[in-house]
Write a protein that holds these residues in place. Structure first.
Motif, PDB file in Angstrom:
ATOM      1  N   VAL A  34       0.845  -1.187   0.000  1.00 19.27           N
ATOM      2  CA  VAL A  34       0.000   0.000   0.000  1.00 19.27           C
ATOM      3  C   VAL A  34       0.883   1.240   0.000  1.00 19.27           C
ATOM      4  CG1 VAL A  34      -1.806   1.277   1.199  1.00 19.27           C
ATOM      5  CG2 VAL A  34      -1.835  -1.227   1.208  1.00 19.27           C
ATOM      6  N   LEU A  35       0.789   2.038  -1.042  1.00 17.33           N
ATOM      7  CA  LEU A  35       1.615   3.239  -1.171  1.00 17.33           C
ATOM      8  C   LEU A  35       0.819   4.517  -0.950  1.00 17.33           C
ATOM      9  CD1 LEU A  35       3.800   2.180  -4.216  1.00 17.33           C
ATOM     10  CD2 LEU A  35       4.501   2.341  -1.834  1.00 17.33           C
ATOM     11  N   GLY A  36      -0.492   4.423  -0.981  1.00 22.19           N
ATOM     12  CA  GLY A  36      -1.322   5.556  -0.595  1.00 22.19           C
ATOM     13  C   GLY A  36      -1.281   6.723  -1.557  1.00 22.19           C
ATOM     14  N   ALA A  37      -1.397   7.933  -0.991  1.00 17.53           N
ATOM     15  CA  ALA A  37      -1.525   9.159  -1.772  1.00 17.53           C
ATOM     16  C   ALA A  37      -0.164   9.817  -1.982  1.00 17.53           C
ATOM     17  CB  ALA A  37      -2.471  10.130  -1.072  1.00 17.53           C
ATOM     18  N   ILE A  38      -0.081  10.689  -2.979  1.00 22.34           N
ATOM     19  CA  ILE A  38       1.209  11.275  -3.355  1.00 22.34           C
ATOM     20  C   ILE A  38       1.764  12.194  -2.281  1.00 22.34           C
ATOM     21  CG2 ILE A  38       0.807  11.077  -5.834  1.00 22.34           C
ATOM     22  CD1 ILE A  38       0.094  14.059  -5.825  1.00 22.34           C
ATOM     23  N   HIS A  39       0.905  12.903  -1.543  1.00 21.45           N
ATOM     24  CA  HIS A  39       1.428  13.860  -0.566  1.00 21.45           C
ATOM     25  C   HIS A  39       2.186  13.159   0.568  1.00 21.45           C
ATOM     26  CE1 HIS A  39      -2.468  12.782   1.345  1.00 21.45           C
ATOM     27  NE2 HIS A  39      -1.780  12.942   2.462  1.00 21.45           N
ATOM     28  N   GLU A  40       1.947  11.866   0.756  1.00 22.41           N
ATOM     29  CA  GLU A  40       2.668  11.121   1.782  1.00 22.41           C
ATOM     30  C   GLU A  40       4.126  10.895   1.400  1.00 22.41           C
ATOM     31  OE1 GLU A  40       0.527   7.501   2.619  1.00 22.41           O
ATOM     32  OE2 GLU A  40      -1.398   8.505   2.284  1.00 22.41           O
ATOM     33  N   HIS A  41       4.449  10.990   0.121  1.00 20.36           N
ATOM     34  CA  HIS A  41       5.795  10.712  -0.360  1.00 20.36           C
ATOM     35  C   HIS A  41       6.556  11.977  -0.755  1.00 20.36           C
ATOM     36  CE1 HIS A  41       4.928   6.377  -0.489  1.00 20.36           C
ATOM     37  NE2 HIS A  41       3.711   6.775  -0.818  1.00 20.36           N
ATOM     38  N   ASP A  42       5.880  13.099  -0.775  1.00 17.95           N
ATOM     39  CA  ASP A  42       6.506  14.383  -1.106  1.00 17.95           C
ATOM     40  C   ASP A  42       5.820  15.477  -0.275  1.00 17.95           C
ATOM     41  OD1 ASP A  42       8.174  16.175  -2.429  1.00 17.95           O
ATOM     42  OD2 ASP A  42       6.799  16.442  -4.118  1.00 17.95           O
ATOM     43  N   PRO A  43       5.926  15.395   1.068  1.00 20.25           N
ATOM     44  CA  PRO A  43       5.096  16.236   1.940  1.00 20.25           C
ATOM     45  C   PRO A  43       5.455  17.719   1.948  1.00 20.25           C
ATOM     46  CG  PRO A  43       6.644  14.954   3.244  1.00 20.25           C
ATOM     47  CD  PRO A  43       6.757  14.447   1.845  1.00 20.25           C
ATOM     48  N   ALA A  44       6.723  18.063   1.733  1.00 25.53           N
ATOM     49  CA  ALA A  44       7.163  19.445   1.921  1.00 25.53           C
ATOM     50  C   ALA A  44       6.382  20.470   1.089  1.00 25.53           C
ATOM     51  CB  ALA A  44       8.659  19.549   1.647  1.00 25.53           C
ATOM     52  N   PRO A  45       6.250  20.294  -0.233  1.00 29.56           N
ATOM     53  CA  PRO A  45       5.529  21.313  -1.005  1.00 29.56           C
ATOM     54  C   PRO A  45       4.049  21.406  -0.654  1.00 29.56           C
ATOM     55  CG  PRO A  45       6.076  19.434  -2.393  1.00 29.56           C
ATOM     56  CD  PRO A  45       6.816  19.248  -1.110  1.00 29.56           C
ATOM     57  N   LEU A  67       0.823  23.321 -10.353  1.00 21.49           N
ATOM     58  CA  LEU A  67      -0.013  22.271  -9.782  1.00 21.49           C
ATOM     59  C   LEU A  67       0.206  20.938 -10.496  1.00 21.49           C
ATOM     60  CD1 LEU A  67      -2.231  21.297  -7.882  1.00 21.49           C
ATOM     61  CD2 LEU A  67      -3.924  22.122  -9.547  1.00 21.49           C
ATOM     62  N   THR A  68       0.193  20.968 -11.813  1.00 19.15           N
ATOM     63  CA  THR A  68       0.361  19.734 -12.579  1.00 19.15           C
ATOM     64  C   THR A  68       1.723  19.105 -12.320  1.00 19.15           C
ATOM     65  OG1 THR A  68      -1.089  20.611 -14.310  1.00 19.15           O
ATOM     66  CG2 THR A  68       0.288  18.725 -14.889  1.00 19.15           C
ATOM     67  N   SER A  69       2.755  19.920 -12.286  1.00 23.43           N
ATOM     68  CA  SER A  69       4.101  19.410 -12.030  1.00 23.43           C
ATOM     69  C   SER A  69       4.195  18.801 -10.647  1.00 23.43           C
ATOM     70  CB  SER A  69       5.129  20.533 -12.180  1.00 23.43           C
ATOM     71  OG  SER A  69       5.135  21.052 -13.497  1.00 23.43           O
ATOM     72  N   LEU A  70       3.593  19.455  -9.677  1.00 25.43           N
ATOM     73  CA  LEU A  70       3.618  18.948  -8.307  1.00 25.43           C
ATOM     74  C   LEU A  70       2.933  17.588  -8.210  1.00 25.43           C
ATOM     75  CD1 LEU A  70       4.608  19.762  -5.506  1.00 25.43           C
ATOM     76  CD2 LEU A  70       2.418  20.884  -5.115  1.00 25.43           C
ATOM     77  N   LEU A  71       1.812  17.437  -8.890  1.00 22.43           N
ATOM     78  CA  LEU A  71       1.088  16.169  -8.894  1.00 22.43           C
ATOM     79  C   LEU A  71       1.903  15.065  -9.571  1.00 22.43           C
ATOM     80  CD1 LEU A  71      -2.452  17.534  -9.833  1.00 22.43           C
ATOM     81  CD2 LEU A  71      -1.819  16.525  -7.640  1.00 22.43           C
ATOM     82  N   ALA A  72       2.485  15.382 -10.716  1.00 22.77           N
ATOM     83  CA  ALA A  72       3.242  14.378 -11.471  1.00 22.77           C
ATOM     84  C   ALA A  72       4.535  14.001 -10.757  1.00 22.77           C
ATOM     85  CB  ALA A  72       3.547  14.893 -12.876  1.00 22.77           C
ATOM     86  N   ASN A  75       3.749  11.747  -7.898  1.00 25.45           N
ATOM     87  CA  ASN A  75       3.447  10.404  -8.380  1.00 25.45           C
ATOM     88  C   ASN A  75       4.727   9.624  -8.652  1.00 25.45           C
ATOM     89  OD1 ASN A  75       1.495   8.405  -9.406  1.00 25.45           O
ATOM     90  ND2 ASN A  75       2.380   8.860 -11.407  1.00 25.45           N
ATOM     91  N   ALA A  76       5.722  10.287  -9.238  1.00 29.04           N
ATOM     92  CA  ALA A  76       6.999   9.630  -9.518  1.00 29.04           C
ATOM     93  C   ALA A  76       7.719   9.257  -8.226  1.00 29.04           C
ATOM     94  CB  ALA A  76       7.875  10.549 -10.372  1.00 29.04           C
ATOM     95  N   LYS A  77       7.689  10.141  -7.242  1.00 30.55           N
ATOM     96  CA  LYS A  77       8.357   9.850  -5.964  1.00 30.55           C
ATOM     97  C   LYS A  77       7.659   8.710  -5.234  1.00 30.55           C
ATOM     98  CE  LYS A  77      10.486  14.337  -5.123  1.00 30.55           C
ATOM     99  NZ  LYS A  77      10.634  15.477  -4.186  1.00 30.55           N
ATOM    100  N   ARG A  78       6.347   8.658  -5.322  1.00 28.37           N
ATOM    101  CA  ARG A  78       5.600   7.562  -4.707  1.00 28.37           C
ATOM    102  C   ARG A  78       6.015   6.226  -5.336  1.00 28.37           C
ATOM    103  NH1 ARG A  78      -0.877   7.629  -5.138  1.00 28.37           N
ATOM    104  NH2 ARG A  78      -0.308   7.839  -7.330  1.00 28.37           N
ATOM    105  N   ALA A  79       6.189   6.216  -6.640  1.00 24.90           N
ATOM    106  CA  ALA A  79       6.570   4.979  -7.329  1.00 24.90           C
ATOM    107  C   ALA A  79       7.926   4.476  -6.851  1.00 24.90           C
ATOM    108  CB  ALA A  79       6.592   5.214  -8.836  1.00 24.90           C
ATOM    109  N   GLU A  80       8.811   5.393  -6.502  1.00 22.56           N
ATOM    110  CA  GLU A  80      10.143   5.002  -6.046  1.00 22.56           C
ATOM    111  C   GLU A  80      10.111   4.252  -4.718  1.00 22.56           C
ATOM    112  OE1 GLU A  80      12.264   8.660  -5.901  1.00 22.56           O
ATOM    113  OE2 GLU A  80      12.379   8.882  -8.092  1.00 22.56           O
ATOM    114  N   LEU A  90      -2.104   2.183  -5.309  1.00 25.41           N
ATOM    115  CA  LEU A  90      -2.076   3.639  -5.334  1.00 25.41           C
ATOM    116  C   LEU A  90      -3.469   4.233  -5.107  1.00 25.41           C
ATOM    117  CD1 LEU A  90       0.098   4.121  -8.550  1.00 25.41           C
ATOM    118  CD2 LEU A  90       0.876   3.730  -6.200  1.00 25.41           C
ATOM    119  N   ASP A  91      -3.530   5.209  -4.227  1.00 21.15           N
ATOM    120  CA  ASP A  91      -4.733   6.014  -4.049  1.00 21.15           C
ATOM    121  C   ASP A  91      -4.666   7.143  -5.071  1.00 21.15           C
ATOM    122  OD1 ASP A  91      -6.771   7.685  -3.306  1.00 21.15           O
ATOM    123  OD2 ASP A  91      -6.178   7.865  -1.212  1.00 21.15           O
TER     124      ASP A  91
END
Length: 219
Positions: A34-45, A67-72, A75-80, A90-91
């Motif tokens: 379970v990797l969850g949502a993207i903000h869990e893997h890139d919390p600072a921004p 916004l789009t760059s932050l989301l994408a 997503n890449a950091k979550r995959a790592e 993935l949520d």
């Protein structure tokens, strides 16, 4: 669907049952991570964006590129974070994140849904994206009923720009479904939680069975 399944994403508008279905899916096979949502893997921004007024940052102050760059990137950091040999759950996957960015673009900049999707895909294009099996859960295949269902489940009225954003999001998700952006689309109207889960498992079961062979059985 691809021969190997590195990631499975559950997608859909608010209050569609994604969290419930992810939790149930995670219990079916030990090979899931379970990797969850993207903000869990890139919390600072995301913390920075929420310092003053998160909603205003999202719908007023941020640019579509930001916004789009932050989301994408999230997503890449979550995959790592996926461990070798595991299938990441993935949520909201990349198609859903692009739908979110596009719907925001529509309400902020007045673009059509088609123009907004093209714009955000171009922005996200250079950013690495994991291969995923994307499942879309829709409260209804009718955008008006879909919106009515999810807004009623909120328990309190949506205000300001949010109702329009949600309506546009439902329309864009349906457009994506028609374009084939999702590997599996589940029309949840008139289905119980158990029925929806069965449709998900049936839709991705063959692939999961292939992944699970030799590493534990699907339950």
């Amino acid at each position: 669907m691809p021969e190997t399944c590195e990631f499975i994403s559950l997608n859909g508008p608010d209050n569609t049952g994604k969290t419930t279905q992810l939790r149930q899916l995670a219990g079916r096979w030990d090979g899931f991570q379970v990797l969850g949502a993207i903000h869990e893997h890139d919390p600072a921004p995301w913390k920075k964006a929420a310092v003053h007024d998160y909603a205003r940052w999202w719908f007023e102050w941020s640019t579509t590129v930001e916004l789009t760059s932050l989301l994408a990137i999230g997503n890449a950091k979550r995959a790592e974070a996926r461990k070798p040999g595991r299938t990441g759950l993935l949520d909201r996957g990349l198609p859903m994140l692009m739908a979110v960015a596009a719907a925001t673009c529509v309400v902020k900049e007045g673009l059509s849904g088609r123009e907004a999707l093209w714009t955000v895909r171009e922005i996200a294009g250079p950013i690495p994206a994991p291969s995923e099996t994307a499942v879309l859960l829709l409260p209804s295949l009718d955008p008006e009923r879909s919106y009515a269902t999810t807004s009623a489940r909120e328990g309190r009225p949506w205000t300001g720009i949010y109702p329009r954003y949600q309506k546009v999001l439902h329309e864009i998700l349906l457009r994506q479904a028609e374009e084939g952006a999702y590997d599996l689309v589940v029309d949840c109207e008139h289905l119980s939680i158990a029925d929806v889960h069965e449709r998900i498992v049936e839709g991705i079961g063959g692939q999961l069975a292939a992944e699970a062979s030799g590493e534990g059985e699907l339950r």
